[in-house]
Enzyme design. Sequence first.
Site, PDB file in Angstrom:
ATOM      1  N   CYS A   2      37.143  37.763  45.959  1.00  0.00           N
ATOM      2  CA  CYS A   2      37.453  37.001  44.746  1.00  0.00           C
ATOM      3  C   CYS A   2      36.037  36.827  43.285  1.00  0.00           C
ATOM      4  O   CYS A   2      35.170  36.888  44.026  1.00  0.00           O
ATOM      5  CB  CYS A   2      38.309  35.694  44.674  1.00  0.00           C
ATOM      6  SG  CYS A   2      39.606  35.460  46.417  1.00  0.00           S
ATOM      7  N   LEU A  56      41.411  38.244  45.183  1.00  0.00           N
ATOM      8  CA  LEU A  56      41.818  39.603  45.908  1.00  0.00           C
ATOM      9  C   LEU A  56      42.223  39.299  46.860  1.00  0.00           C
ATOM     10  O   LEU A  56      41.833  38.773  47.846  1.00  0.00           O
ATOM     11  CB  LEU A  56      40.647  40.506  45.827  1.00  0.00           C
ATOM     12  CG  LEU A  56      40.653  42.025  46.871  1.00  0.00           C
ATOM     13  CD1 LEU A  56      41.749  42.401  46.039  1.00  0.00           C
ATOM     14  CD2 LEU A  56      39.496  42.648  46.883  1.00  0.00           C
ATOM     15  N   ASN A  79      34.613  32.920  47.528  1.00  0.00           N
ATOM     16  CA  ASN A  79      35.148  33.711  46.552  1.00  0.00           C
ATOM     17  C   ASN A  79      34.186  34.285  48.176  1.00  0.00           C
ATOM     18  O   ASN A  79      33.309  34.035  48.339  1.00  0.00           O
ATOM     19  CB  ASN A  79      34.033  34.375  46.083  1.00  0.00           C
ATOM     20  CG  ASN A  79      33.839  35.314  45.652  1.00  0.00           C
ATOM     21  OD1 ASN A  79      34.438  36.857  46.133  1.00  0.00           O
ATOM     22  ND2 ASN A  79      32.999  36.068  45.509  1.00  0.00           N
ATOM     23  N   GLY A  80      35.363  35.208  49.194  1.00  0.00           N
ATOM     24  CA  GLY A  80      34.091  35.622  50.566  1.00  0.00           C
ATOM     25  C   GLY A  80      34.868  35.605  51.693  1.00  0.00           C
ATOM     26  O   GLY A  80      36.585  35.391  51.392  1.00  0.00           O
ATOM     27  N   ARG A 319      21.395  54.263  39.072  1.00  0.00           N
ATOM     28  CA  ARG A 319      21.632  55.331  40.451  1.00  0.00           C
ATOM     29  C   ARG A 319      22.597  55.151  41.723  1.00  0.00           C
ATOM     30  O   ARG A 319      23.508  56.313  41.393  1.00  0.00           O
ATOM     31  CB  ARG A 319      20.212  55.621  41.190  1.00  0.00           C
ATOM     32  CG  ARG A 319      19.075  56.106  40.014  1.00  0.00           C
ATOM     33  CD  ARG A 319      17.731  55.604  40.672  1.00  0.00           C
ATOM     34  NE  ARG A 319      16.465  57.040  39.793  1.00  0.00           N
ATOM     35  CZ  ARG A 319      15.403  57.346  40.027  1.00  0.00           C
ATOM     36  NH1 ARG A 319      15.486  56.435  41.023  1.00  0.00           N
ATOM     37  NH2 ARG A 319      14.172  57.337  39.288  1.00  0.00           N
TER      38      ARG A 319
END
Length: 566
Positions: A2, A56, A79-80, A319
Site C-alpha cells: 500500500c 493494494l 504498508n507491508g 538501469r
Amino acid sequence: MCGIFAIYCPRDGSCVEKFKLQQAIKYSRLQKHRGPDFHGYYQNEQTGDILCHERLAIMDLGCIQPIQGTQPDHQVIHNGEIYNHHKLRTTVLKEYSMSTTCDSEVIIFLYEKLRSGEICSLLDGVFAFALIYGDEFMAARDPIGVKPLYYGVDEKGRYMFSSEMKVIEKLCGKNELTAFPPGHYWTPSEGFVQYYKPAWLDYTLAAEPMDLKAIRETLIEATVKRLMSDAPIGVLLSGGLDSSLVSSIAVRRMRELGMPIRSFSIGLDETSPDLLAARKVAAFLGTEHHECTFTVEEGISILKKLIWHLETYDVTSVRASTPMYFLSKKISDLGIKVVLSGEGADEIFGGYLYFHNAPNDEEFQKETIRRVCLLSTADCLRADKSCMANHIEVRVPFLDKQFLNIAMLTAPQHKRPMEKDGRSVEKWILRKAFDVPENPYLPEEILWRQKEQFSDGVGYNWIDQLMEYCTKQVTDEQMATAAQKFPHNTPHTKEAYFIREVFHEHFGSDAAARTVLKWIPKWQANQDPSGRANQVHQKSIVQSKKTTENGHSAVLTQGLADKDSA
C-alpha cells in the site's frame, strides 16, 4: 502492499494550523498506484492528526484501512506484511477480539496492550506504519527498510510521513525532508529511536562456523512464510542464483499446497543471458513460465516516468529498474499481485564481483554490513518502486531477520569467494548449502553460474545504448558546469547528468536531492556500477569461450545479475 500518508500536529503550540483533510487526501492520491483497490482516511478532530491509505489488497481482500482498535480514535495504517500475525493473535493478543483477518490489524492492538515503540520488535515482517492512539502518535519502519518511508516537517511545524517522497516534497522540501531511517520508530516525545540492534552490526562478532544446514533451512523457512497471501503469487526468475533458489523453494511448497506456479523473466530478446538461463530453470522446476521483452527505444521512452516513480537519480537503480518496470507491468496484466524475488543475497554474502578484490576478511565483513544497511537506498527501493508503479508487491526472503542472523554472523572467511573448477566463485557458501545431489534444487550449471548485473543480464545493448543516448542529450558545456548546477552528488558522466536532470525536473528541492545515495562499487578502479567493468567478469568471458569450445554448457558463465534483482 500500500501507500501511507500521515500527519502529526504538535501539541506545544508550534503547529499554527491543522492540515485540511481534503488536502491530505489529494496529496495521498499522488501515490494511488501503490494502492488501486481502496483508499481510506481518518482525522482526529481534537488533535488534527491525519491518516490516509491507498490499499493494494493482499490479505483479507475486503478490508479497508485505516483499521480501528478498540476505540474510534485508535487507528493504524500499514504498508507491508506481518508474517507472524496469526501467532500474535493466539498468544500476546489472545484476549482481544478482532474484526478482520488482515495482518495489519495486530499493530494497533499491540500498541493498545504495550503502549510502546518496542512493539516493532515483536513484528516479523516488513512494514511502514503510522498509528493514532487518542492523543498519541507513532510511525515506524521495518528493520532493513524493505518498505519505503519518508519523513518531513512543513513550514507550519506539522510532521509528515509518506511511503513516497512525492507526497510531501512540495510541502516539506523547503524546510525538512529525509528518508525515515530503517529499524527506527518515531514518537513526538522520543523522536527517532532505533529498535533494531542486531549483533551482526558489530563486525567483530562474525565468528560463527560455516553451517550449511542452518543456512539452507532458514532460507527455506523465510521463503515459505512469504507465501502468505489471499491474492495470486508468482516468482521473479532471472536465472541467476538468488532468484532461482527462491523460486525453487517456493515451487516445492506451492506444489504441496496445490497452488498455481507461474514464473516471470525479461530480456531484450530471446538470446538475452537472463532469458536463456531462466528458461532452463523454469523447465527444471516445471513452472508455467512467462517471458517479457522490451526494446532499447521503449526503455528510453519511459525514463522520465520511471524516475518519477523511483525518486532517485542513482544510475544503477535506473538501469536495473527499467526492465523490472516492464516485467511488473506484464505480471500485473495477468492478475498477479505478489511476487518473490532475490534481493539482499549479494549484500549478505559479498556476491558483487568487486568483493573478489576485498583486501582481507575484516574489510570484507565490514562491507557486507555496510551494503545490507544501505539496501533501503538501492535494491529495496528499486524493487519496491519499480513494481509498485504497476501495483505489484515484491517479497524478499533473504532479508528475513532470522536468516540475516545466521548468515551475517558467519565468519567472513567462509563467505569470501572460493575456488570451484579452477575459478574463484562468489557466494560459494550459499551455493554449497543448496548443492544437494540426491534432491537437487537447481541444475548444476545454474547453481554455480557467475552473475552479472541485472541491467547487464537482460542484454548488454540496454546499458550500452542507454549510455549512448544520454551522451547525445548532454553537451560538454553542461558537464563543465555540473558542479555549479548540482553541487550535491555531482554527476561525473553524461548518463548520470541526464538522469539527474530528469530527477530535478520532478523533485526540485535540495532536500529531495539529499535523500539519494549513489551505488558505487568498492575496491575497483573503474567506478561504473556495471558488473562488466570488473576484471573478474572479463576473465569469466574467456573461461566461457574455453568451456564452449570443449563442448560443455556455456550457461554457467553467460552470467546474471551482479544485482540479482529478479
